[in-house]
Design a protein around this motif. Structure first.
Motif, PDB file in Angstrom:
ATOM      1  N   GLN A  90       0.846   5.376   0.670  1.00  0.00           N
ATOM      2  CA  GLN A  90       0.125   6.501   1.265  1.00  0.00           C
ATOM      3  C   GLN A  90       0.580   7.797   0.586  1.00  0.00           C
ATOM      4  N   GLN A 143       0.841  -1.192   0.000  1.00  0.00           N
ATOM      5  CA  GLN A 143       0.000   0.000   0.000  1.00  0.00           C
ATOM      6  C   GLN A 143       0.876   1.241   0.000  1.00  0.00           C
ATOM      7  N   VAL A 166       0.216  12.102   0.478  1.00  0.00           N
ATOM      8  CA  VAL A 166      -0.150  13.311   1.211  1.00  0.00           C
ATOM      9  C   VAL A 166       0.128  14.524   0.327  1.00  0.00           C
ATOM     10  N   PHE A 191      -4.657   4.146  -5.639  1.00  0.00           N
ATOM     11  CA  PHE A 191      -4.484   4.781  -4.344  1.00  0.00           C
ATOM     12  C   PHE A 191      -4.494   6.297  -4.515  1.00  0.00           C
ATOM     13  N   GLY A 193       5.536   4.143   1.671  1.00  0.00           N
ATOM     14  CA  GLY A 193       5.061   2.776   1.506  1.00  0.00           C
ATOM     15  C   GLY A 193       5.859   2.064   0.437  1.00  0.00           C
ATOM     16  N   GLY A 216      -4.603  10.376  -2.428  1.00  0.00           N
ATOM     17  CA  GLY A 216      -4.407  11.228  -1.282  1.00  0.00           C
ATOM     18  C   GLY A 216      -5.729  11.816  -0.821  1.00  0.00           C
ATOM     19  N   GLN A 217      -5.662  12.611   0.231  1.00  0.00           N
ATOM     20  CA  GLN A 217      -6.864  13.203   0.814  1.00  0.00           C
ATOM     21  C   GLN A 217      -7.271  14.489   0.122  1.00  0.00           C
TER      22      GLN A 217
END
Length: 124
Positions: free
Chosen positions: A3, A1, A5, A113, A26, A115-116
Motif C-alpha cells: 500500500q 500487496q 500513500v 501497485f 505491506g 498510490g492515490q
C-alpha cells in the motif's frame, strides 16, 4: 500487496520548491523499483522519475531533469520527490508507484501497485 500513500502536495508559486513523500506498507519495500508519475487535467499520465531498489540508479523525464530529484529511504519505506524551480506546467496529480525489475522504467503499465495521488498546483 504493498500500500502506498503520497503526501506533500499543495499550492506553490512558480520558482519555488516542494517535496513529495510516498510511504509504503505491506511487503518489503526495499525489493521494489519505485517511480513517480503525474497526470494533468485532460492529459495522459506521464513518467516523471524512477529509482532502483537500492537507490543506486535514478531516471528522469527530460522535462524535469536537473530540477527534480528522486530518492528513497528503505529503512523508512519511503520514496521522495524533491521538486525545485517548479513551473506552471508541473501542476498535476502526482502518483507514486512500484514494481519489480527496472527495464522500461518509464512505462506505467510495468508498475503493479499505485498510490492515490497528491495534487500539486503551481501558480504563476
Amino acid at each position: 500487496q504493498v500500500q502506498l500513500v503520497e503526501s506533500g502536495g499543495g499550492l506553490v508559486q512558480a520558482g519555488t520548491s516542494l517535496r513529495l513523500s510516498c510511504s509504503a506498507s505491506g511487503r518489503p519495500f526495499s525489493r521494489y523499483t519505485m517511480g513517480w508519475f503525474r497526470q494533468a487535467p485532460g492529459m495522459e499520465r506521464e513518467f516523471v522519475a524512477a529509482i532502483s531498489w537500492s537507490g543506486g540508479d535514478t531516471y528522469y523525464a527530460d522535462s524535469v531533469k536537473g530540477r527534480f530529484t528522486i530518492s528513497r529511504d528503505n529503512a523508512k519505506s519511503t520514496v521522495y520527490l524533491q521538486m525545485n524551480s517548479l513551473k506552471v506546467e508541473d501542476a498535476a496529480v502526482y502518483y507514486c508507484a512500484g514494481r519489480t525489475g527496472i527495464s522500461n522504467y518509464d512505462d506505467q503499465w510495468q508498475y503493479t501497485f499505485w498510490g492515490q495521488g497528491t495534487q500539486v498546483t503551481v501558480s504563476s
